[in-house]
Motif scaffolding. Structure first.
Motif, PDB file in Angstrom:
ATOM      1  N   ALA A 181       0.823  -1.213   0.000  1.00  0.00           N
ATOM      2  CA  ALA A 181       0.000   0.000   0.000  1.00  0.00           C
ATOM      3  C   ALA A 181       0.856   1.261   0.000  1.00  0.00           C
ATOM      4  CB  ALA A 181      -0.927  -0.004   1.217  1.00  0.00           C
ATOM      5  N   ASN A 182       2.022   1.208   0.646  1.00  0.00           N
ATOM      6  CA  ASN A 182       2.874   2.390   0.777  1.00  0.00           C
ATOM      7  C   ASN A 182       3.937   2.509  -0.312  1.00  0.00           C
ATOM      8  OD1 ASN A 182       1.523   3.082   3.131  1.00  0.00           O
ATOM      9  ND2 ASN A 182       3.003   2.073   4.469  1.00  0.00           N
ATOM     10  N   MET A 183       3.993   1.522  -1.238  1.00  0.00           N
ATOM     11  CA  MET A 183       5.090   1.511  -2.197  1.00  0.00           C
ATOM     12  C   MET A 183       5.066   2.718  -3.135  1.00  0.00           C
ATOM     13  SD  MET A 183       7.865  -0.020  -3.083  1.00  0.00           S
ATOM     14  CE  MET A 183       7.797  -1.633  -2.290  1.00  0.00           C
ATOM     15  N   GLU A 184       3.893   3.129  -3.573  1.00  0.00           N
ATOM     16  CA  GLU A 184       3.831   4.297  -4.465  1.00  0.00           C
ATOM     17  C   GLU A 184       4.400   5.537  -3.792  1.00  0.00           C
ATOM     18  OE1 GLU A 184       0.157   3.981  -7.555  1.00  0.00           O
ATOM     19  OE2 GLU A 184      -0.327   3.640  -5.463  1.00  0.00           O
ATOM     20  N   ALA A 185       4.022   5.763  -2.538  1.00  0.00           N
ATOM     21  CA  ALA A 185       4.518   6.941  -1.827  1.00  0.00           C
ATOM     22  C   ALA A 185       6.026   6.850  -1.621  1.00  0.00           C
ATOM     23  CB  ALA A 185       3.799   7.077  -0.483  1.00  0.00           C
ATOM     24  N   LEU A 186       6.519   5.662  -1.267  1.00  0.00           N
ATOM     25  CA  LEU A 186       7.957   5.482  -1.081  1.00  0.00           C
ATOM     26  C   LEU A 186       8.714   5.767  -2.370  1.00  0.00           C
ATOM     27  CD1 LEU A 186      10.383   4.418   0.632  1.00  0.00           C
ATOM     28  CD2 LEU A 186       9.830   2.130  -0.227  1.00  0.00           C
ATOM     29  N   CYS A 187       8.202   5.239  -3.487  1.00  0.00           N
ATOM     30  CA  CYS A 187       8.884   5.440  -4.771  1.00  0.00           C
ATOM     31  C   CYS A 187       8.805   6.883  -5.248  1.00  0.00           C
ATOM     32  CB  CYS A 187       8.309   4.484  -5.820  1.00  0.00           C
ATOM     33  SG  CYS A 187       8.767   2.754  -5.524  1.00  0.00           S
ATOM     34  N   ARG A 188       7.752   7.586  -4.867  1.00  0.00           N
ATOM     35  CA  ARG A 188       7.693   9.026  -5.179  1.00  0.00           C
ATOM     36  C   ARG A 188       8.767   9.769  -4.394  1.00  0.00           C
ATOM     37  NH1 ARG A 188       2.011   8.455  -5.145  1.00  0.00           N
ATOM     38  NH2 ARG A 188       1.919   9.159  -2.972  1.00  0.00           N
ATOM     39  N   GLU A 189       8.922   9.449  -3.108  1.00  0.00           N
ATOM     40  CA  GLU A 189       9.948  10.097  -2.291  1.00  0.00           C
ATOM     41  C   GLU A 189      11.344   9.869  -2.858  1.00  0.00           C
ATOM     42  OE1 GLU A 189       8.118  10.086   2.264  1.00  0.00           O
ATOM     43  OE2 GLU A 189       9.572   8.552   1.655  1.00  0.00           O
ATOM     44  N   LEU A 190      11.594   8.635  -3.316  1.00  0.00           N
ATOM     45  CA  LEU A 190      12.929   8.263  -3.768  1.00  0.00           C
ATOM     46  C   LEU A 190      13.101   8.390  -5.272  1.00  0.00           C
ATOM     47  CD1 LEU A 190      13.548   5.191  -1.433  1.00  0.00           C
ATOM     48  CD2 LEU A 190      14.397   7.530  -1.174  1.00  0.00           C
ATOM     49  N   ASP A 191      12.060   8.829  -5.967  1.00  0.00           N
ATOM     50  CA  ASP A 191      12.113   9.080  -7.413  1.00  0.00           C
ATOM     51  C   ASP A 191      12.531   7.820  -8.174  1.00  0.00           C
ATOM     52  OD1 ASP A 191      11.749  10.593  -9.659  1.00  0.00           O
ATOM     53  OD2 ASP A 191      13.613  11.726  -9.490  1.00  0.00           O
ATOM     54  N   VAL A 192      11.817   6.718  -7.880  1.00  0.00           N
ATOM     55  CA  VAL A 192      12.064   5.420  -8.504  1.00  0.00           C
ATOM     56  C   VAL A 192      10.785   4.981  -9.220  1.00  0.00           C
ATOM     57  CG1 VAL A 192      12.581   2.986  -8.066  1.00  0.00           C
ATOM     58  CG2 VAL A 192      13.761   4.769  -6.769  1.00  0.00           C
ATOM     59  N   PRO A 193      10.879   4.514 -10.463  1.00  0.00           N
ATOM     60  CA  PRO A 193       9.669   4.078 -11.178  1.00  0.00           C
ATOM     61  C   PRO A 193       9.000   2.881 -10.501  1.00  0.00           C
ATOM     62  CG  PRO A 193      11.504   4.370 -12.701  1.00  0.00           C
ATOM     63  CD  PRO A 193      12.076   4.440 -11.322  1.00  0.00           C
ATOM     64  N   PHE A 194       7.687   2.941 -10.401  1.00  0.00           N
ATOM     65  CA  PHE A 194       6.885   1.851  -9.851  1.00  0.00           C
ATOM     66  C   PHE A 194       5.622   1.730 -10.689  1.00  0.00           C
ATOM     67  CE2 PHE A 194       3.290   0.721  -6.982  1.00  0.00           C
ATOM     68  CZ  PHE A 194       3.633  -0.601  -6.765  1.00  0.00           C
ATOM     69  N   VAL A 195       5.266   0.514 -11.042  1.00  0.00           N
ATOM     70  CA  VAL A 195       4.060   0.275 -11.846  1.00  0.00           C
ATOM     71  C   VAL A 195       3.169  -0.703 -11.101  1.00  0.00           C
ATOM     72  CG1 VAL A 195       3.113  -0.558 -14.025  1.00  0.00           C
ATOM     73  CG2 VAL A 195       5.300   0.669 -14.013  1.00  0.00           C
ATOM     74  N   ARG A 196       1.963  -0.290 -10.789  1.00  0.00           N
ATOM     75  CA  ARG A 196       0.991  -1.178 -10.159  1.00  0.00           C
ATOM     76  C   ARG A 196       0.190  -1.851 -11.270  1.00  0.00           C
ATOM     77  NH1 ARG A 196      -0.132  -1.525  -4.963  1.00  0.00           N
ATOM     78  NH2 ARG A 196       0.650   0.524  -4.381  1.00  0.00           N
ATOM     79  N   CYS A 197       0.789  -2.875 -11.849  1.00  0.00           N
ATOM     80  CA  CYS A 197       0.231  -3.512 -13.040  1.00  0.00           C
ATOM     81  C   CYS A 197      -0.798  -4.584 -12.728  1.00  0.00           C
ATOM     82  CB  CYS A 197       1.352  -4.112 -13.883  1.00  0.00           C
ATOM     83  SG  CYS A 197       2.438  -5.232 -12.964  1.00  0.00           S
ATOM     84  N   GLY A 198      -0.865  -5.063 -11.483  1.00  0.00           N
ATOM     85  CA  GLY A 198      -1.759  -6.152 -11.144  1.00  0.00           C
ATOM     86  C   GLY A 198      -1.157  -7.498 -11.513  1.00  0.00           C
ATOM     87  N   SER A 199      -1.787  -8.568 -11.036  1.00  0.00           N
ATOM     88  CA  SER A 199      -1.281  -9.911 -11.334  1.00  0.00           C
ATOM     89  C   SER A 199      -2.427 -10.897 -11.480  1.00  0.00           C
ATOM     90  CB  SER A 199      -0.341 -10.393 -10.220  1.00  0.00           C
ATOM     91  OG  SER A 199      -1.051 -10.559  -9.002  1.00  0.00           O
ATOM     92  N   LEU A 200      -2.127 -11.972 -12.191  1.00  0.00           N
ATOM     93  CA  LEU A 200      -3.028 -13.119 -12.308  1.00  0.00           C
ATOM     94  C   LEU A 200      -2.283 -14.368 -11.863  1.00  0.00           C
ATOM     95  CD1 LEU A 200      -4.742 -12.648 -15.814  1.00  0.00           C
ATOM     96  CD2 LEU A 200      -5.803 -12.334 -13.573  1.00  0.00           C
ATOM     97  N   LEU A 201      -2.835 -15.079 -10.906  1.00  0.00           N
ATOM     98  CA  LEU A 201      -2.344 -16.411 -10.558  1.00  0.00           C
ATOM     99  C   LEU A 201      -3.237 -17.397 -11.300  1.00  0.00           C
ATOM    100  CD1 LEU A 201      -0.692 -18.475  -8.955  1.00  0.00           C
ATOM    101  CD2 LEU A 201      -2.272 -18.121  -7.032  1.00  0.00           C
ATOM    102  N   VAL A 202      -2.707 -18.016 -12.340  1.00  0.00           N
ATOM    103  CA  VAL A 202      -3.541 -18.845 -13.223  1.00  0.00           C
ATOM    104  C   VAL A 202      -3.246 -20.324 -12.997  1.00  0.00           C
ATOM    105  CG1 VAL A 202      -3.566 -17.019 -14.968  1.00  0.00           C
ATOM    106  CG2 VAL A 202      -1.915 -18.869 -15.166  1.00  0.00           C
ATOM    107  N   THR A 203      -4.264 -21.134 -13.213  1.00  0.00           N
ATOM    108  CA  THR A 203      -4.084 -22.579 -13.191  1.00  0.00           C
ATOM    109  C   THR A 203      -4.820 -23.194 -14.377  1.00  0.00           C
ATOM    110  OG1 THR A 203      -4.308 -24.624 -11.916  1.00  0.00           O
ATOM    111  CG2 THR A 203      -6.076 -22.995 -11.670  1.00  0.00           C
TER     112      THR A 203
END
Length: 448
Positions: A71-93
């Motif tokens: 939940a806090n990763m976007e804010a952390l990456c904004r502070e440190l100016d590091v690219p972050f993409v919340r792309c989502g995931s699929l666990l498939v079977t």
């Protein structure tokens, strides 16, 4: 002898985050790293995933800190100016018998507070990711899963720690730790450090380091994984794809990285040689990739690498099922074998330890702490017009700035500005960067 309130041992992402978070208080801090740069161990061979948190046991510290860290990763990456993409995931079977395991993970995730989880039918999953092989039985969709470059995040935390007053000692190997009246004496191959607290973030060596000062309690078993990296032009999924194996655990993982590459991670195997790949393992990865993502062109692989993961177990042989935080004696704190999802929870883990250290030291908050770090950027100056790395369009000016910030090798430049990560893998720019390092008064060897 050098004196500090806190000595952090190990310059991976955990050590860099710990040094940064300790400086939130008036705690004089030294970071010791045995290599010639930070983030060269587990951190540099990593799946780059910010996990949602549905895999972890409800009520565990791992579940709590993973969900919070996500939940806090976007804010952390904004502070440190590091690219972050919340792309989502699929666990498939593709196995109808395995759907119950997805349902269990959904229940876990709901108990852990993971937002937005949904169990999809096979048709829904294939519509969401049309590049998947047909025949999906079901999929668990986690919209909060993301991806971040682990070494860029670690180096950014390192730079911010230094900006806030932490001292760094590279090429420094700890040889002995002793308890004394004021705290600890940390002997190295170069200097002796006197400190009131120690934060053990030594990664693969964390158990051995703790045993310098305390009886054995946790040991490490090491296993390995292999990875393929595809050119950025390859057809790739929009989301991270986890393949649920038919028996248990996960099969391969397909990760669309923040840089635009597709990375394929294989299943864990017994370790034979650290950070090495095998012909057999790479063949298995190619075959599994072609099976899961049939439209992916296997000829576009530009790199392969191996990773090492430490698995903690107790002296009686029992596995440690949670994050392993040890405090064997007052003032000595250990993060032993923080494996997946350690990247996701790295800031939360070290902030927790920093708070404990601050309470132990009765330290006051640092009113001058600055959480902001700016990444290297292109400027309107002559050095920034000359492109050295054609694949990544990286200029001489950016390389010089990477050197100014601490890069001493071609690999160190790569991990700061992305040189050598394109299709040619440095064959055209490697020697140019080595020359720039030499001209800047830095010996470009060893390269890694």
């Amino acid at each position: 002898m050098k004196q500090y309130d806190a000595v952090v041992i190990g310059g991976g992402i955990l050590g860099c985050m710990a040094a940064r978070n300790l400086r939130r208080w008036n705690i004089s801090t030294a970071l010791l790293e045995q290599e010639n740069d930070v983030c060269k161990g587990i951190t540099r061979a990593n799946s780059a995933i910010c996990y949602a948190g549905y895999d972890n046991k409800p009520g565990s510290l791992k579940a709590e800190l993973t969900v919070r860290g996500n939940a806090n990763m976007e804010a952390l990456c904004r502070e440190l100016d590091v690219p972050f993409v919340r792309c989502g995931s699929l666990l498939v079977t593709y196995d109808a018998k395995a759907v119950s395991r997805l349902e269990k993970k959904l229940e876990n995730g709901i108990q852990n507070g993971v937002p937005g989880l949904r169990l999809l039918s096979g048709a829904e999953a294939e519509a969401m990711e049309p590049g998947l092989k047909t025949g999906v039985a079901a999929a668990l969709y986690a919209p909060t899963t993301g991806t971040v470059n682990p070494w860029k995040l670690g180096i950014a935390a390192f730079e911010n720690a230094v900006h806030n007053g932490a001292d760094v000692f590279l090429n420094t190997t700890v040889t002995k730790i002793q308890k004394d009246a004021d705290g600890f004496l940390v002997e190295t191959d170069g200097e002796i450090f006197s400190c009131k607290t120690i934060f053990n973030c030594a990664g693969l060596f964390a158990d051995q380091l703790q045993e310098m000062i305390a009886p054995p309690s946790v040991r490490l078993r090491l296993d390995a994984a292999e990875y393929l990296v595809f050119d950025s032009h390859v057809q790739k999924p929009e989301r991270i794809i986890f393949l649920q194996a038919e028996t248990c655990g996960k099969g391969i993982t397909a990760i669309p990285c923040v840089e635009g590459n597709l990375m394929i991670s294989g299943v864990r195997k017994p370790l034979k040689q650290a950070f090495a790949t095998t012909a057999e393992g790479l063949r298995e990865l190619h075959t599994a990739t072609e099976d899961l993502l049939p439209d992916v062109d296997s000829s576009l692989v530009i790199r392969s690498f191996g990773a090492v993961r430490p698995n903690p177990y107790r002296e009686d042989g029992a596995d440690v099922g949670d994050f392993c935080i040890e405090n064997p004696i007052p003032g000595f704190y250990s993060l032993i074998a923080i494996k997946t999802p350690g990247l996701t929870a790295s800031n939360e883990l070290t902030l927790l330890l920093a708070k404990q250290g601050a309470a132990y030291l009765n330290a006051e908050e640092n009113p001058y702490f600055d959480p902001v770090r700016k990444a290297i950027s292109v400027k309107a100056e002559p050095d920034f017009y000359e492109v050295i790395c054609q694949c990544g369009q990286v200029s001489r000016g950016e390389i010089l700035e990477a050197i100014r910030r601490g890069a001493t090798t071609v690999d160190g430049v790569k991990r700061r500005v992305g040189t050598g990560m394109g299709r040619c893998q440095g064959s055209r720019c490697h020697w140019k960067i080595a020359k720039i390092l030499k001209e800047a008064g830095v010996n470009p060897s060893p390269l890694f």
